[in-house]
Scaffold this active site. Structure first.
Site, PDB file in Angstrom:
ATOM      1  N   ARG A  27      43.660 -92.705  -8.865  1.00  0.00           N
ATOM      2  CA  ARG A  27      43.627 -93.180  -7.381  1.00  0.00           C
ATOM      3  C   ARG A  27      43.023 -94.630  -8.052  1.00  0.00           C
ATOM      4  NH1 ARG A  27      47.902 -92.021  -4.390  1.00  0.00           N
ATOM      5  NH2 ARG A  27      47.142 -89.519  -3.864  1.00  0.00           N
ATOM      6  N   ALA A  68      50.288 -84.236  -1.061  1.00  0.00           N
ATOM      7  CA  ALA A  68      50.351 -84.307   0.448  1.00  0.00           C
ATOM      8  C   ALA A  68      51.236 -86.094  -0.004  1.00  0.00           C
ATOM      9  CB  ALA A  68      49.381 -85.301   0.275  1.00  0.00           C
ATOM     10  N   GLU A  71      58.577 -90.393 -11.017  1.00  0.00           N
ATOM     11  CA  GLU A  71      58.813 -90.989 -11.860  1.00  0.00           C
ATOM     12  C   GLU A  71      57.361 -91.975 -11.823  1.00  0.00           C
ATOM     13  OE1 GLU A  71      61.418 -93.230  -8.706  1.00  0.00           O
ATOM     14  OE2 GLU A  71      61.170 -91.442 -10.311  1.00  0.00           O
TER      15      GLU A  71
END
Length: 194
Positions: free
Chosen positions: A67, A79, A147
């Site tokens: 992240r 999620a 992707e």
């Protein structure tokens, strides 16, 4: 302070109903201010969904991805955003849950049910997150995300899931605290019945 219309609720701040102003609008998020309060909202109207998924051999499915906002690898449950695909802005939360589960993990589910909805970070964001429980999982593809994603799937025996998460935290992974709520929902499947 105004009195709250809900019994036993906190008073409403005086500036809670001040005009809302937009400070910045990006592709996915908008920074807003109301009175002295600053917060963000998602530009997609439907929020997000977290999928509670357990394999037929009683393993909880977690996903790992880097992240950029944290500059860290995180462990999460599958999620995704609801209504974030052009042309499907009114997507149903359970349809989004099915789509995200298969995309991220390679599992399809025989049935899925709504569990609970609440704010992701009530002091910072208007985003609402729904939890959905996926049942009757069947492996149908490789997973790993679309992707734009690079997701690693982890299948952890349910009885060891809490310990496994704390071990990953000790190794330096960021552990989404909502995972523990998800594990509670998995262990208490009737607690959310309406």
């Amino acid at each position: 302070m105004l009195k709250s219309p809900l019994p036993h609720a906190s008073p409403i701040p005086d500036d809670a109903h001040a005009p809302e102003e937009t400070l910045f609008r990006g592709d996915w998020l908008t920074l807003k201010r109301r009175g002295r309060w600053e917060y963000v909202s998602r530009n997609n109207p439907r929020g997000a969904v977290i999928i509670l998924a357990v394999t037929p051999d009683d393993k909880v499915i977690f996903v790992e991805q880097y992240r950029v906002s944290l500059l860290q690898n995180t462990i999460e449950m599958p999620a995704g955003l609801v209504g974030d695909i052009a042309g499907s802005e009114e997507e149903d939360v359970l349809l989004a849950a099915r789509r995200e589960l298969e995309e991220e993990t390679g599992y399809a589910c025989g049935r899925i049910e709504f569990v609970h909805e609440g704010p992701s970070s009530s002091g910072m964001s208007t985003e609402m997150i729904a939890f959905a429980r996926a049942w009757d999982l069947e492996k149908v593809g490789p997973g790993g995300g679309d992707e734009t994603e690079n997701i690693t799937v982890h299948e952890v025996p349910r009885a060891e899931a809490g310990r496994w998460l704390f071990e990953r935290a000790e190794e330096g992974f960021s552990i989404d605290a909502k995972l523990f709520a998800g594990l509670w929902f998995i262990e208490h499947p009737d607690a959310h019945m309406r």
